[in-house]
Scaffold this motif. Sequence first.
Motif, mmCIF file in Angstrom:
data_model
loop_
_atom_site.group_PDB
_atom_site.id
_atom_site.type_symbol
_atom_site.label_atom_id
_atom_site.label_comp_id
_atom_site.label_asym_id
_atom_site.label_seq_id
_atom_site.Cartn_x
_atom_site.Cartn_y
_atom_site.Cartn_z
ATOM 1 N N ALA A 84 0.757 -1.258 0.000
ATOM 2 C CA ALA A 84 0.000 0.000 0.000
ATOM 3 C C ALA A 84 0.788 1.310 0.000
ATOM 4 N N ILE A 136 -8.388 15.130 -5.575
ATOM 5 C CA ILE A 136 -9.521 14.202 -5.481
ATOM 6 C C ILE A 136 -8.936 12.902 -4.940
ATOM 7 N N ASN A 140 -2.582 8.255 0.844
ATOM 8 C CA ASN A 140 -1.116 8.314 0.944
ATOM 9 C C ASN A 140 -0.489 9.226 -0.109
ATOM 10 N N ASP A 160 -12.544 14.103 -0.350
ATOM 11 C CA ASP A 160 -12.357 12.693 -0.027
ATOM 12 C C ASP A 160 -13.480 12.293 0.924
ATOM 13 N N HIS A 187 -6.199 11.146 -7.138
ATOM 14 C CA HIS A 187 -5.482 10.151 -6.311
ATOM 15 C C HIS A 187 -6.463 9.158 -5.706
ATOM 16 N N THR A 193 -17.626 4.384 -8.785
ATOM 17 C CA THR A 193 -17.875 5.814 -8.524
ATOM 18 C C THR A 193 -16.854 6.719 -9.212
ATOM 19 N N THR A 194 -15.612 6.247 -9.317
ATOM 20 C CA THR A 194 -14.570 7.130 -9.867
ATOM 21 C C THR A 194 -14.374 6.931 -11.369
ATOM 22 N N THR A 215 -2.351 10.742 -12.017
ATOM 23 C CA THR A 215 -1.416 9.641 -11.742
ATOM 24 C C THR A 215 -2.173 8.511 -11.042
ATOM 25 N N ALA A 216 -3.527 8.526 -11.162
ATOM 26 C CA ALA A 216 -4.329 7.503 -10.476
ATOM 27 C C ALA A 216 -4.589 6.327 -11.419
ATOM 28 N N ARG A 217 -5.611 6.422 -12.224
ATOM 29 C CA ARG A 217 -5.922 5.394 -13.214
ATOM 30 C C ARG A 217 -6.509 6.082 -14.439
ATOM 31 N N VAL A 242 -1.235 7.733 -16.722
ATOM 32 C CA VAL A 242 -2.069 6.518 -16.717
ATOM 33 C C VAL A 242 -3.080 6.561 -17.856
ATOM 34 N N GLY A 267 4.850 6.088 -12.555
ATOM 35 C CA GLY A 267 4.685 6.708 -11.236
ATOM 36 C C GLY A 267 5.410 5.979 -10.124
HETATM 37 P P1 NAD Z 1 -5.006 5.486 -0.714
HETATM 38 O O1 NAD Z 1 -5.892 4.329 -0.511
HETATM 39 O O2 NAD Z 1 -3.997 5.827 0.336
HETATM 40 O O3 NAD Z 1 -5.880 6.806 -0.992
HETATM 41 C C1 NAD Z 1 -6.980 6.811 -1.848
HETATM 42 C C2 NAD Z 1 -7.969 7.805 -1.280
HETATM 43 O O4 NAD Z 1 -9.044 7.939 -2.208
HETATM 44 C C3 NAD Z 1 -8.603 7.351 0.056
HETATM 45 O O5 NAD Z 1 -8.345 8.318 1.064
HETATM 46 C C4 NAD Z 1 -10.083 7.218 -0.259
HETATM 47 O O6 NAD Z 1 -10.898 7.635 0.824
HETATM 48 C C5 NAD Z 1 -10.220 8.159 -1.445
HETATM 49 N N1 NAD Z 1 -11.393 7.898 -2.285
HETATM 50 C C6 NAD Z 1 -11.966 6.726 -2.598
HETATM 51 N N2 NAD Z 1 -13.028 6.923 -3.415
HETATM 52 C C7 NAD Z 1 -13.103 8.272 -3.617
HETATM 53 C C8 NAD Z 1 -13.972 9.106 -4.366
HETATM 54 N N3 NAD Z 1 -14.989 8.586 -5.070
HETATM 55 N N4 NAD Z 1 -13.746 10.428 -4.372
HETATM 56 C C9 NAD Z 1 -12.713 10.973 -3.645
HETATM 57 N N5 NAD Z 1 -11.876 10.238 -2.888
HETATM 58 C C10 NAD Z 1 -12.065 8.886 -2.885
HETATM 59 O O7 NAD Z 1 -4.285 5.238 -2.114
HETATM 60 P P2 NAD Z 1 -2.966 5.939 -2.669
HETATM 61 O O8 NAD Z 1 -1.780 5.172 -2.232
HETATM 62 O O9 NAD Z 1 -3.008 7.384 -2.384
HETATM 63 O O10 NAD Z 1 -3.150 5.662 -4.239
HETATM 64 C C11 NAD Z 1 -4.170 6.307 -4.979
HETATM 65 C C12 NAD Z 1 -4.268 5.701 -6.360
HETATM 66 O O11 NAD Z 1 -3.059 5.983 -7.086
HETATM 67 C C13 NAD Z 1 -4.316 4.169 -6.373
HETATM 68 O O12 NAD Z 1 -5.625 3.679 -6.143
HETATM 69 C C14 NAD Z 1 -3.823 3.840 -7.756
HETATM 70 O O13 NAD Z 1 -4.932 3.816 -8.632
HETATM 71 C C15 NAD Z 1 -2.928 5.020 -8.124
HETATM 72 N N6 NAD Z 1 -1.509 4.666 -8.266
HETATM 73 C C16 NAD Z 1 -0.882 4.969 -9.426
HETATM 74 C C17 NAD Z 1 0.476 4.673 -9.573
HETATM 75 C C18 NAD Z 1 1.212 5.031 -10.830
HETATM 76 O O14 NAD Z 1 2.145 4.353 -11.181
HETATM 77 N N7 NAD Z 1 0.837 6.101 -11.514
HETATM 78 C C19 NAD Z 1 1.168 4.027 -8.556
HETATM 79 C C20 NAD Z 1 0.511 3.762 -7.370
HETATM 80 C C21 NAD Z 1 -0.844 4.071 -7.231
#
Ligand code: NAD
Length: 293
Positions: A84, A136, A140, A160, A187, A193-194, A215-217, A242, A267
């Motif tokens: 994580a 958003i 972490n 969030d 993020h 939902t997302t 950098t999320a998905r 992404v 990322g």
């Molecule tokens: P995390 O679980 O620590 O944080 C995700 C946050 O999103 C949580 O606080 C959660 O409450 C919030 N969330 C969930 N649904 C939501 C919504 N509909 N609207 C707003 N907030 C919402 O995860 P993280 O470590 O911060 O990672 C976030 C994302 O980054 C991962 O899920 C992954 O998709 C992506 N990621 C990308 C790379 C890359 O190589 N670019 C690498 C690692 C992770």
Amino acid sequence: MKILISDAFDPSLPSKLEAFGEVIDDKERLPEVDVVLVRSKTKCTRDYIDQAKNLRLIIRGGVGLDNIDVEYARSKGIQVFNTASASAVAVAELAFALMISVPTRIVEGHIGMTQREWLKKQLKRTELMGKTLGLIGAGNIGTELARRGIGFGMRVIAFDPLLKSHECVDLVTIDELFAESDYISLHVPLTDTTKAMINSDTIGQMKDGVVILNTARGGCVDEEDMAEALKSGKVRAYATDVWYSDPPDPTCPLYDAPNVIMTPHIGASSSENMLRIGDVVVRILEDFDQQTA
Ligand code: NAD
């Protein structure tokens, strides 16, 4: 115990895992193994899990678990873990680099120079200081980016819905975030939902000239709608690591849209992060080894 390293991890990892048993990288031997280590490439589908007759543990080196049928694995008694928080700094640094590349105009300046063009007059710059960064998702990675934005004098807000408070940003509604942000950074995990949460309707609620960072998905953004918003100038720039698929389909509309800054899903790819992921994998295996001893 037999451990299959199915995807690319730090080269130091196999020797660190030898204390737990035989470490192999031959995917044909999947039916024999107790543990499989994956990153994004290996898809742990039902079929894959059915082939792995002895499997007891799947570890994903990375944040999400989107490439693993977690429910099916757990129904078969297989434990599933990811690493994580290990990647937060690596991804936040890339998100910050994407963000600051827009007002500094580094990409256009560099491309101009490679073509022997001196764009000094054309490349008017702006600054991050005093601008509002809307996150958003403030988990972490969002939190690490927030710290960097604050360090650069930005006002940072976040939407969030799962958080009641946050250590360093003001939590706001999604409508407030869209209305107030100069930069919006995603993020969140990819969920029902997302999925396509950034689309022509939501872009319509944002400031003219907003900069969007992803950098999320890839699936969190509707690529067709984004391409249109870039062409119209509603979105000043879209900087993304992404994609709908890795690599994107050659017909991806973002290839031909203006003001897109693109990276090939790097990322999490820092060497420091690969070492951190390896350390977390070792800790998970130590716990698993103790449970099963
Ligand atoms: P995390 O679980 O620590 O944080 C995700 C946050 O999103 C949580 O606080 C959660 O409450 C919030 N969330 C969930 N649904 C939501 C919504 N509909 N609207 C707003 N907030 C919402 O995860 P993280 O470590 O911060 O990672 C976030 C994302 O980054 C991962 O899920 C992954 O998709 C992506 N990621 C990308 C790379 C890359 O190589 N670019 C690498 C690692 C992770």
